[in-house]
Design an enzyme around this catalytic site. Structure first.
Site, mmCIF file in Angstrom:
data_model
loop_
_atom_site.group_PDB
_atom_site.id
_atom_site.type_symbol
_atom_site.label_atom_id
_atom_site.label_comp_id
_atom_site.label_asym_id
_atom_site.label_seq_id
_atom_site.Cartn_x
_atom_site.Cartn_y
_atom_site.Cartn_z
ATOM 1 C CG ASN A 1 43.210 15.608 68.079
ATOM 2 O OD1 ASN A 1 44.025 16.423 68.480
ATOM 3 N ND2 ASN A 1 42.099 15.321 68.738
ATOM 4 C CG HIS B 1 43.205 21.189 72.944
ATOM 5 N ND1 HIS B 1 42.281 20.169 72.885
ATOM 6 C CD2 HIS B 1 42.920 21.902 74.062
ATOM 7 C CE1 HIS B 1 41.475 20.263 73.936
ATOM 8 N NE2 HIS B 1 41.841 21.299 74.663
#
Length: 356
Positions: free
Chosen positions: A199, A167
């Protein structure tokens, strides 16, 4: 996967080419004056303009946002059969605005505005019991059908690619509604990221740090920028090398990611209408980063990000009139290894998951 020392060497070396900032702005004994940056080109229009209202509140206005009218100008005769562009898809969502790069098939940048109220943490303005909230478990990754089919990132591009669907605007920043949450799962808000060690870990810590800034600032603006930085090869030449995933290859894998923040609060109780502005930029390699790595080791001048990305994020006035965020807030991430807790049942109550 490269070691942490190799990763840092690549970051520092890249700075020599993208403006000198990455190499000179980082170091245990660096002078804060190194963060002062040259003015951008006069008359350049910012991608996102930060303005101070008469009331003292700050707001961000993306250029060309929905509702603005851009006068049409006649095309030169040579383009009468078509204008090849460049075409920037500006995506105005509930919780963020993004510029989508059709060639790379991920955002060129994303912009969001964080406050305690938007994150549901305000004691003065708590969400009503009847208000709709966003639940991550009800969201799924989805291809963005608002984009032309030939330029979309697709779910199959990420399948068995070895990269996470990272994201750019985290889901945890969009809990105000299920619609807002779902929009963060559109692939137009996603870029390939190394999973373990990035991440799911250090990048998540940085996102959490951005949210925690709302405890000290009334308004926090966060800009996320995927980057493609060069590194010097053994022959002495600088090259940009990056992977492309998908079959056929469609989605480019950034070498680095930048977080650029602007935080605002009243300068003093006696002058509540005069804002104190703080800004800062951090560039992280898309690679494993050790938990103990200091956040300040990734500090770079904002201009270094702008040069590398081809963007102008803030006006000259904002840059000159702001303090560095690490002077007004603690630039330190909180390490929360939820994956370790899952491996060790006795630790589950002691370690919480980093919100994404």
């Amino acid at each position: 996967m490269p070691s942490s020392s190799v990763v840092h060497a690549a970051v520092f070396a890249a700075g020599a080419l993208v403006g000198g900032g990455l190499a000179t702005a980082v170091g245990a004994s660096r002078n804060r004056s190194q963060l002062a940056s040259p003015a951008t080109k006069p008359g350049s229009a910012p991608v996102v303009d930060v303005k101070v209202e008469p009331s003292g509140a700050t707001r961000v206005s993306p250029t060309g946002a929905a509702g603005t009218v851009t006068p049409l100008t006649p095309l030169p005769a040579i383009l009468k059969y078509g204008n090849p562009g460049p075409i920037a898809d500006q995506l105005v969502r509930t919780a963020y605005v993004a510029g989508y790069d059709r060639r790379l098939r991920h955002p060129a940048w994303t912009a969001e505005h964080l406050t305690l109220a938007k994150l549901g943490k305000s004691l003065l303005d708590p969400p009503s019991p009847e208000s709709e909230g966003g639940d991550r478990s009800n969201s799924t990754f989805t291809e963005d059908e608002s984009l032309p089919a030939m330029f979309r990132a697709r779910l199959k591009d990420y399948f068995r690619s070895g990269y996470d669907r990272g994201h750019m605007v985290p889901a945890a920043d969009a809990k105000m509604s299920q619609t807002a949450m779902n929009e963060t799962f559109l692939l137009s808000n996603i870029a390939p990221q190394v999973g373990e060690g990035f991440n799911r870990h250090y990048w998540a810590y940085l996102e959490d740090w951005c949210r925690r800034l709302t405890g000290a600032f009334a308004d926090v603006y966060v800009f996320t920028v995927p980057l493609y930085l060069p590194k010097q090869d053994p022959d002495g030449k600088w090259r940009v090398t990056h992977e492309v995933i998908g079959n056929p290859p469609n989605v480019a894998v950034p070498t680095h990611f930048a977080k650029v923040v602007l935080a605002s609060r009243p300068s003093s109780p006696a002058t509540p209408t005069i804002p104190e502005i703080s800004t800062g930029a951090f560039v992280l390699p898309n690679a494993v980063i050790k938990d103990e790595t200091p956040l300040e080791s990734f500090v770079v001048p904002i201009e270094a990000v702008e040069r590398a990305a081809g963007l102008t994020l803030f006006s000259d006035e904002v840059k000159k009139g702001s303090k560095h965020i690490c002077q007004t807030a603690r630039c330190e991430v909180v390490v929360r290894r939820f994956d370790d807790a899952r491996k060790r049942p006795e630790m589950r109550r002691a370690i919480s998951a980093p919100a994404k």
